[in-house]
Design an enzyme around this catalytic site. Structure first.
Site, PDB file in Angstrom:
ATOM      1  N   ARG A 121      -1.592  -8.531  -1.766  1.00 46.22           N
ATOM      2  CA  ARG A 121      -2.677  -9.216  -2.777  1.00 46.22           C
ATOM      3  C   ARG A 121      -3.282  -9.045  -4.437  1.00 46.22           C
ATOM      4  O   ARG A 121      -3.556  -9.866  -5.187  1.00 46.22           O
ATOM      5  CB  ARG A 121      -4.009  -8.479  -1.875  1.00 46.22           C
ATOM      6  CG  ARG A 121      -4.383  -9.471  -0.711  1.00 46.22           C
ATOM      7  CD  ARG A 121      -5.964  -8.488  -0.062  1.00 46.22           C
ATOM      8  NE  ARG A 121      -4.673  -6.754  -0.456  1.00 46.22           N
ATOM      9  CZ  ARG A 121      -5.998  -6.196   0.772  1.00 46.22           C
ATOM     10  NH1 ARG A 121      -7.389  -6.288   1.356  1.00 46.22           N
ATOM     11  NH2 ARG A 121      -5.429  -5.011   0.840  1.00 46.22           N
ATOM     12  N   ILE A 133       6.463  -3.653  11.502  1.00 47.27           N
ATOM     13  CA  ILE A 133       5.682  -2.197  11.565  1.00 47.27           C
ATOM     14  C   ILE A 133       4.071  -2.359  11.398  1.00 47.27           C
ATOM     15  O   ILE A 133       3.802  -0.663  11.340  1.00 47.27           O
ATOM     16  CB  ILE A 133       5.960  -0.656  10.561  1.00 47.27           C
ATOM     17  CG1 ILE A 133       6.169  -0.964   9.659  1.00 47.27           C
ATOM     18  CG2 ILE A 133       8.132  -0.737  11.281  1.00 47.27           C
ATOM     19  CD1 ILE A 133       6.981   0.088   9.182  1.00 47.27           C
ATOM     20  N   ALA A 134       3.489  -3.091  11.304  1.00 49.74           N
ATOM     21  CA  ALA A 134       1.658  -3.363  11.120  1.00 49.74           C
ATOM     22  C   ALA A 134       1.003  -3.547  12.051  1.00 49.74           C
ATOM     23  O   ALA A 134       0.617  -2.564  12.907  1.00 49.74           O
ATOM     24  CB  ALA A 134       2.023  -4.395  10.077  1.00 49.74           C
ATOM     25  N   ARG A 135       0.911  -4.933  12.594  1.00 50.18           N
ATOM     26  CA  ARG A 135       0.475  -4.689  13.621  1.00 50.18           C
ATOM     27  C   ARG A 135       0.862  -6.641  14.123  1.00 50.18           C
ATOM     28  O   ARG A 135       1.834  -7.265  13.235  1.00 50.18           O
ATOM     29  CB  ARG A 135      -1.733  -5.213  12.936  1.00 50.18           C
ATOM     30  CG  ARG A 135      -1.839  -4.190  13.018  1.00 50.18           C
ATOM     31  CD  ARG A 135      -2.267  -3.397  14.357  1.00 50.18           C
ATOM     32  NE  ARG A 135      -3.106  -1.786  14.050  1.00 50.18           N
ATOM     33  CZ  ARG A 135      -2.473  -0.654  13.387  1.00 50.18           C
ATOM     34  NH1 ARG A 135      -1.414  -0.956  13.550  1.00 50.18           N
ATOM     35  NH2 ARG A 135      -3.643   0.294  13.527  1.00 50.18           N
ATOM     36  N   HIS A 164       5.528   0.947  19.393  1.00 50.61           N
ATOM     37  CA  HIS A 164       4.555   1.576  18.690  1.00 50.61           C
ATOM     38  C   HIS A 164       4.379   2.954  18.009  1.00 50.61           C
ATOM     39  O   HIS A 164       3.373   3.207  18.419  1.00 50.61           O
ATOM     40  CB  HIS A 164       3.108   0.605  18.679  1.00 50.61           C
ATOM     41  CG  HIS A 164       1.910   0.368  17.765  1.00 50.61           C
ATOM     42  ND1 HIS A 164       1.163   0.280  17.582  1.00 50.61           N
ATOM     43  CD2 HIS A 164       2.057   1.422  16.827  1.00 50.61           C
ATOM     44  CE1 HIS A 164       0.162   0.238  16.519  1.00 50.61           C
ATOM     45  NE2 HIS A 164       0.663   0.793  16.024  1.00 50.61           N
ATOM     46  N   ILE A 165       5.855   2.959  18.030  1.00 49.67           N
ATOM     47  CA  ILE A 165       6.118   4.324  17.384  1.00 49.67           C
ATOM     48  C   ILE A 165       5.971   4.979  16.379  1.00 49.67           C
ATOM     49  O   ILE A 165       6.039   6.408  15.692  1.00 49.67           O
ATOM     50  CB  ILE A 165       7.390   5.202  17.770  1.00 49.67           C
ATOM     51  CG1 ILE A 165       7.932   4.100  17.804  1.00 49.67           C
ATOM     52  CG2 ILE A 165       7.166   5.204  19.528  1.00 49.67           C
ATOM     53  CD1 ILE A 165       9.705   5.202  18.038  1.00 49.67           C
ATOM     54  N   GLY A 166       5.076   4.086  15.178  1.00 48.56           N
ATOM     55  CA  GLY A 166       5.318   4.648  13.480  1.00 48.56           C
ATOM     56  C   GLY A 166       4.712   6.088  13.131  1.00 48.56           C
ATOM     57  O   GLY A 166       5.555   5.930  12.279  1.00 48.56           O
ATOM     58  N   GLY A 222       0.635  -1.039   0.239  1.00 54.67           N
ATOM     59  CA  GLY A 222      -0.119   0.296   0.372  1.00 54.67           C
ATOM     60  C   GLY A 222       0.843   1.367   0.315  1.00 54.67           C
ATOM     61  O   GLY A 222       2.219   1.425  -0.740  1.00 54.67           O
ATOM     62  N   ARG A 223       0.296   2.004   0.542  1.00 54.11           N
ATOM     63  CA  ARG A 223       1.185   3.291   0.662  1.00 54.11           C
ATOM     64  C   ARG A 223       2.253   3.706   1.117  1.00 54.11           C
ATOM     65  O   ARG A 223       3.398   3.806   0.787  1.00 54.11           O
ATOM     66  CB  ARG A 223      -0.266   4.925   1.010  1.00 54.11           C
ATOM     67  CG  ARG A 223      -1.036   5.366   0.193  1.00 54.11           C
ATOM     68  CD  ARG A 223      -1.679   6.090   1.304  1.00 54.11           C
ATOM     69  NE  ARG A 223      -3.282   5.602   1.056  1.00 54.11           N
ATOM     70  CZ  ARG A 223      -4.283   5.422   1.237  1.00 54.11           C
ATOM     71  NH1 ARG A 223      -4.385   3.944   2.366  1.00 54.11           N
ATOM     72  NH2 ARG A 223      -5.371   5.073   1.565  1.00 54.11           N
ATOM     73  N   ILE A 224       2.502   2.776   1.987  1.00 54.34           N
ATOM     74  CA  ILE A 224       3.546   2.414   3.249  1.00 54.34           C
ATOM     75  C   ILE A 224       4.707   2.013   2.548  1.00 54.34           C
ATOM     76  O   ILE A 224       5.758   2.097   2.492  1.00 54.34           O
ATOM     77  CB  ILE A 224       3.533   2.717   4.168  1.00 54.34           C
ATOM     78  CG1 ILE A 224       2.299   3.789   5.475  1.00 54.34           C
ATOM     79  CG2 ILE A 224       4.799   2.450   5.545  1.00 54.34           C
ATOM     80  CD1 ILE A 224       1.717   2.626   6.288  1.00 54.34           C
ATOM     81  N   GLU A 235      -0.510  -5.911  23.152  1.00 55.12           N
ATOM     82  CA  GLU A 235       0.071  -4.207  23.130  1.00 55.12           C
ATOM     83  C   GLU A 235      -0.937  -4.460  24.480  1.00 55.12           C
ATOM     84  O   GLU A 235      -1.560  -4.578  24.906  1.00 55.12           O
ATOM     85  CB  GLU A 235       0.140  -3.546  22.247  1.00 55.12           C
ATOM     86  CG  GLU A 235       0.835  -4.118  21.045  1.00 55.12           C
ATOM     87  CD  GLU A 235       1.132  -3.308  19.658  1.00 55.12           C
ATOM     88  OE1 GLU A 235       0.357  -1.952  19.832  1.00 55.12           O
ATOM     89  OE2 GLU A 235       0.878  -3.167  18.848  1.00 55.12           O
TER      90      GLU A 235
END
Ligand code: 8YV
Length: 350
Positions: free
Chosen positions: A181, A240-242, A289-291, A158-160, A271
């Site tokens: 996907r 850096i996703a989940r 979680h500082i993305g 995606g964008r990131i 978390e």
């Protein structure tokens, strides 16, 4: 409009001026200290509200909205919205929004920082120096892996993902492979310098793998023991996703037993709790979680969320049409409870 102002709940303290901005238009119930809201607390807080401004820590589904008969709009301060049960919101006619775009580059920066830190053992080196171990130096102390000239893998484009690809390709001269996907159009692939490969090929070919895909039930633990076994033992893994995308115990096992060289996590399965097994490893960098956590970006995220919230309450230039609605079909098929400017809505109960 009726004379009643919309009622809005803000689930966590955000910036000092956030509540004041909302209070220009709404009656606001704010939360003054960082709070862990369980399901009962969410139900109670949502019950009388027209709109809510929440973070990814608030998990909202059918149970939490059961008594929220006036709730029209949920503005999530974050791009990921796996904290929301979208089918349940759809069934109730509640529109939700997220904050894409404004955090893309900041989150890509963090992904790249973690990649550099893990591959070049920056945090481990810092600890070692502070522990007074420099006297034990040898020629092979803290040998890491190169970024330049290596192969970067990106799972989720995606964008990131694309922003990370650009950094790798244009900045570090990396060969960039991705799996997603759907494959990007050729000109977009060319612009970011990335080539599409299958999932197994991605795992097997890359020197560094960055995970940036949205978390769904289908990709829970997609990086499990079997996937890790397909990666090079010299590789670096960055999430850096989940947290739920990676089986943390399998990762610990791979890192502890030389089947993966290094890793960095910004997100975790449970978390804010981090497994002691992760904390005990030297070859992993761990951040909380500082993305998206630069001042400018967090401010922009809150602004986007506020704009969406107000739009959902029939206020402002986008009244009735929150720009970042994630279930925008409710707006087009007429099932949204959402407020349209100029209509009497706040006394309307479903
Ligand atoms: C969080 C994130 O929103 O946007 C996302 O999906 O994971 C982050 O930007 C942020 O940490 C605030 O909770």
């Amino acid at each position: 409009m009726t004379d009643r102002r919309p009622r809005v709940w803000v689930s966590q303290p955000l910036f000092d001026d956030t509540v004041a901005q909302l209070a220009l238009h709404c009656d606001v119930v704010s939360t003054d200290a960082v709070t862990k809201h369980d399901s009962a607390s969410l139900s109670a807080n949502l019950a009388d509200m027209d709109g809510v401004l929440i973070t990814l820590n608030e998990r909202i589904g059918a149970a939490e909205i059961a008594n929220a008969s006036a709730l029209k709009m949920i503005a999530n301060v974050g791009v990921g919205y796996n904290n929301l049960d979208v089918p349940a919101l759809n069934a109730a006619g509640i529109v939700a929004s997220n904050t894409p775009d404004v955090l893309t580059e900041t989150t890509a920066d963090l992904g790249f920082s973690l990649l550099m830190a893990a591959a070049r053992r920056i945090v481990e080196s810092d600890r070692w120096l502070r522990d007074g171990k420099w006297g034990q130096w040898s020629f092979t102390t803290m040998l890491g892996a190169d970024l330049h000239g290596s192969t970067l893998g990106i799972l989720g484009m995606g964008r990131i993902g694309q922003a990370i690809a650009r950094r790798g390709h244009h900045g570090f001269g990396m060969k960039v492979l991705y799996h997603n996907r759907s494959q990007l159009p050729a000109e977009q692939e060319q612009a970011v310098g990335a080539s599409y490969v299958g999932f197994d090929e991605l795992l097997a070919s890359v020197d560094h793998l960055v995970l940036v895909l949205p978390y769904t039930a289908q990709n829970h633990h997609i990086i499990n023991a079997a996937a890790l076994a397909k990666m090079k033992p010299t590789a670096t893994l960055i999430n850096i996703a989940r947290g739920g995308i990676v089986d943390e115990l399998a990762l610990v096992d791979a890192l502890a037993n030389g089947r993966l060289a290094s890793a960095a996590l910004d997100v975790y399965e449970n978390e804010p709790n981090v497994r002691p097994e992760l904390l005990a490893l030297d070859n992993i960098v761990l951040t909380p979680h500082i993305g998206s956590a630069s001042l400018a970006t967090r401010r922009a995220m809150v602004q986007v969320a506020l704009d969406n919230l107000l739009a959902g309450l029939g206020i402002g230039p986008d009244a009735g049409k929150p720009v970042n609605a994630i279930n925008a079909e409710l707006l087009s098929n007429g099932t949204a409870r959402i407020a349209v400017a100029g209509k009497k809505i706040y006394d309307k109960k479903r």
